[in-house]
Write an enzyme that holds these catalytic residues in place. Structure first.
Site, PDB file in Angstrom:
ATOM      1  N   LYS A   9       0.818  -1.219   0.000  1.00  0.00           N
ATOM      2  CA  LYS A   9       0.000   0.000   0.000  1.00  0.00           C
ATOM      3  C   LYS A   9       0.857   1.276   0.000  1.00  0.00           C
ATOM      4  CE  LYS A   9      -3.994  -2.121   2.254  1.00  0.00           C
ATOM      5  NZ  LYS A   9      -4.976  -1.988   3.363  1.00  0.00           N
ATOM      6  N   TYR A  49     -12.451  -1.718  -3.822  1.00  0.00           N
ATOM      7  CA  TYR A  49     -12.955  -1.931  -2.454  1.00  0.00           C
ATOM      8  C   TYR A  49     -14.487  -1.841  -2.381  1.00  0.00           C
ATOM      9  CZ  TYR A  49      -8.410  -1.973  -0.003  1.00  0.00           C
ATOM     10  OH  TYR A  49      -7.168  -2.307   0.495  1.00  0.00           O
ATOM     11  N   PHE A  57     -15.483   3.842   6.938  1.00  0.00           N
ATOM     12  CA  PHE A  57     -14.118   4.209   6.554  1.00  0.00           C
ATOM     13  C   PHE A  57     -13.888   4.203   5.043  1.00  0.00           C
ATOM     14  CE2 PHE A  57     -14.109  -0.347   7.787  1.00  0.00           C
ATOM     15  CZ  PHE A  57     -13.670  -0.932   6.603  1.00  0.00           C
ATOM     16  N   ARG A  85      -2.276 -14.225   4.430  1.00  0.00           N
ATOM     17  CA  ARG A  85      -2.991 -13.518   5.501  1.00  0.00           C
ATOM     18  C   ARG A  85      -2.278 -13.676   6.847  1.00  0.00           C
ATOM     19  NH1 ARG A  85      -7.605 -11.305   4.266  1.00  0.00           N
ATOM     20  NH2 ARG A  85      -8.578 -11.493   6.304  1.00  0.00           N
ATOM     21  N   THR A  91      -5.596  -7.003  10.731  1.00  0.00           N
ATOM     22  CA  THR A  91      -5.833  -5.721  10.040  1.00  0.00           C
ATOM     23  C   THR A  91      -5.257  -4.550  10.838  1.00  0.00           C
ATOM     24  OG1 THR A  91      -7.871  -6.645   9.145  1.00  0.00           O
ATOM     25  CG2 THR A  91      -7.640  -4.255   9.051  1.00  0.00           C
ATOM     26  N   ASN A 112      -2.073   0.161   6.878  1.00  0.00           N
ATOM     27  CA  ASN A 112      -1.548  -1.095   7.424  1.00  0.00           C
ATOM     28  C   ASN A 112      -0.636  -1.838   6.446  1.00  0.00           C
ATOM     29  OD1 ASN A 112      -3.537  -1.875   5.672  1.00  0.00           O
ATOM     30  ND2 ASN A 112      -4.729  -3.062   7.161  1.00  0.00           N
ATOM     31  N   HIS A 115      -2.226  -5.569   1.693  1.00  0.00           N
ATOM     32  CA  HIS A 115      -3.571  -6.135   1.532  1.00  0.00           C
ATOM     33  C   HIS A 115      -3.453  -7.556   1.007  1.00  0.00           C
ATOM     34  CE1 HIS A 115      -7.732  -6.629   0.157  1.00  0.00           C
ATOM     35  NE2 HIS A 115      -7.202  -7.170  -0.923  1.00  0.00           N
ATOM     36  N   GLU A 126     -10.237  -9.857  -7.413  1.00  0.00           N
ATOM     37  CA  GLU A 126      -9.149  -8.897  -7.188  1.00  0.00           C
ATOM     38  C   GLU A 126      -8.005  -9.100  -8.182  1.00  0.00           C
ATOM     39  OE1 GLU A 126      -8.126  -9.059  -3.036  1.00  0.00           O
ATOM     40  OE2 GLU A 126     -10.020  -8.143  -2.440  1.00  0.00           O
TER      41      GLU A 126
HETATM   42  P1  CMP Z   1      -7.527  -4.373   3.792  1.00  0.00           P
HETATM   43  O1  CMP Z   1      -7.094  -5.719   4.208  1.00  0.00           O
HETATM   44  O2  CMP Z   1      -6.946  -3.799   2.546  1.00  0.00           O
HETATM   45  O3  CMP Z   1      -9.124  -4.352   3.664  1.00  0.00           O
HETATM   46  C1  CMP Z   1      -9.889  -3.192   3.854  1.00  0.00           C
HETATM   47  C2  CMP Z   1      -9.085  -2.043   4.379  1.00  0.00           C
HETATM   48  O4  CMP Z   1      -9.842  -1.040   5.014  1.00  0.00           O
HETATM   49  C3  CMP Z   1      -8.153  -2.543   5.483  1.00  0.00           C
HETATM   50  O5  CMP Z   1      -7.147  -3.350   4.968  1.00  0.00           O
HETATM   51  C4  CMP Z   1      -7.716  -1.230   6.078  1.00  0.00           C
HETATM   52  O6  CMP Z   1      -6.755  -0.550   5.270  1.00  0.00           O
HETATM   53  C5  CMP Z   1      -9.036  -0.472   6.025  1.00  0.00           C
HETATM   54  N1  CMP Z   1      -9.790  -0.599   7.286  1.00  0.00           N
HETATM   55  C6  CMP Z   1     -10.342  -1.686   7.815  1.00  0.00           C
HETATM   56  N2  CMP Z   1     -10.981  -1.414   8.971  1.00  0.00           N
HETATM   57  C7  CMP Z   1     -10.818  -0.103   9.157  1.00  0.00           C
HETATM   58  C8  CMP Z   1     -11.247   0.786  10.160  1.00  0.00           C
HETATM   59  N3  CMP Z   1     -11.982   0.372  11.210  1.00  0.00           N
HETATM   60  N4  CMP Z   1     -10.904   2.075  10.034  1.00  0.00           N
HETATM   61  C9  CMP Z   1     -10.182   2.501   8.975  1.00  0.00           C
HETATM   62  N5  CMP Z   1      -9.745   1.695   7.977  1.00  0.00           N
HETATM   63  C10 CMP Z   1     -10.059   0.403   8.079  1.00  0.00           C
END
Ligand code: CMP
Length: 138
Positions: A9, A49, A57, A85, A91, A112, A115, A126
């Site tokens: 990311k 997404y 979010f 994973r 996450t 984070n 993905h 995806e």
């Molecule tokens: P990802 O695994 O890419 O899937 C969805 C993404 O949304 C996640 O990683 C984070 O980057 C984001 N995300 C998930 N939960 C939250 C949250 N509670 N607040 C903000 N961002 C979130």
């Protein structure tokens, strides 16, 4: 043999840790079958997404995911969805296990660093969002 989509990311690309993350992937024996760098538009991030479109979010997530370049990869191997994973970690980096990529590099629950697809169905969607069959070379 299974395939999954992995993304490095914007927060990680910006900090020049693409190599650290690729090293962790290869170190676990996951095979990189396709790879490219992209800078998504807001619309493209929203399309990727779309399953989260009703989440609070969503707007912030898609702003962030279109804020800078990303690296997208197809990973292959036995049970690779689950293995990737596990290597990523939870996450929320604060809740991720020691040694996982999100624990090592993640900044917060949104930024984070990586993905991964969460099921064979999402992996199919995806992967096809970013790659055609000719681009998946092993
Ligand atoms: P990802 O695994 O890419 O899937 C969805 C993404 O949304 C996640 O990683 C984070 O980057 C984001 N995300 C998930 N939960 C939250 C949250 N509670 N607040 C903000 N961002 C979130």
């Amino acid at each position: 043999m299974e395939r999954t989509l992995a993304i490095i990311k914007p927060d990680a690309v910006e900090r020049n840790i693409i190599g650290e993350i690729v090293k962790a992937i290869e170190g676990e024996g996951l095979v990189i079958s396709a790879m490219k760098m992209l800078h998504l538009t807001k619309k493209q991030a929203e399309g990727f997404y779309y399953v989260h479109k009703d989440k609070p979010f969503f707007d912030s997530l898609t702003d962030y995911m279109s804020s800078g370049p990303i690296v997208v990869m197809v990973l292959s191997g036995e049970n690779v969805i689950e293995r990737w994973r596990k290597l990523m970690g939870a996450t929320d980096p604060a809740k991720a296990e020691e040694g996982t990529i999100r624990k090592r590099f993640g900044l917060n629950i949104e930024r984070n660093s990586v993905h991964g697809s969460d099921s064979p169905e999402s992996a199919k969607y995806e992967i096809s969002y970013f790659f055609n069959a000719l681009e998946i070379v092993r």
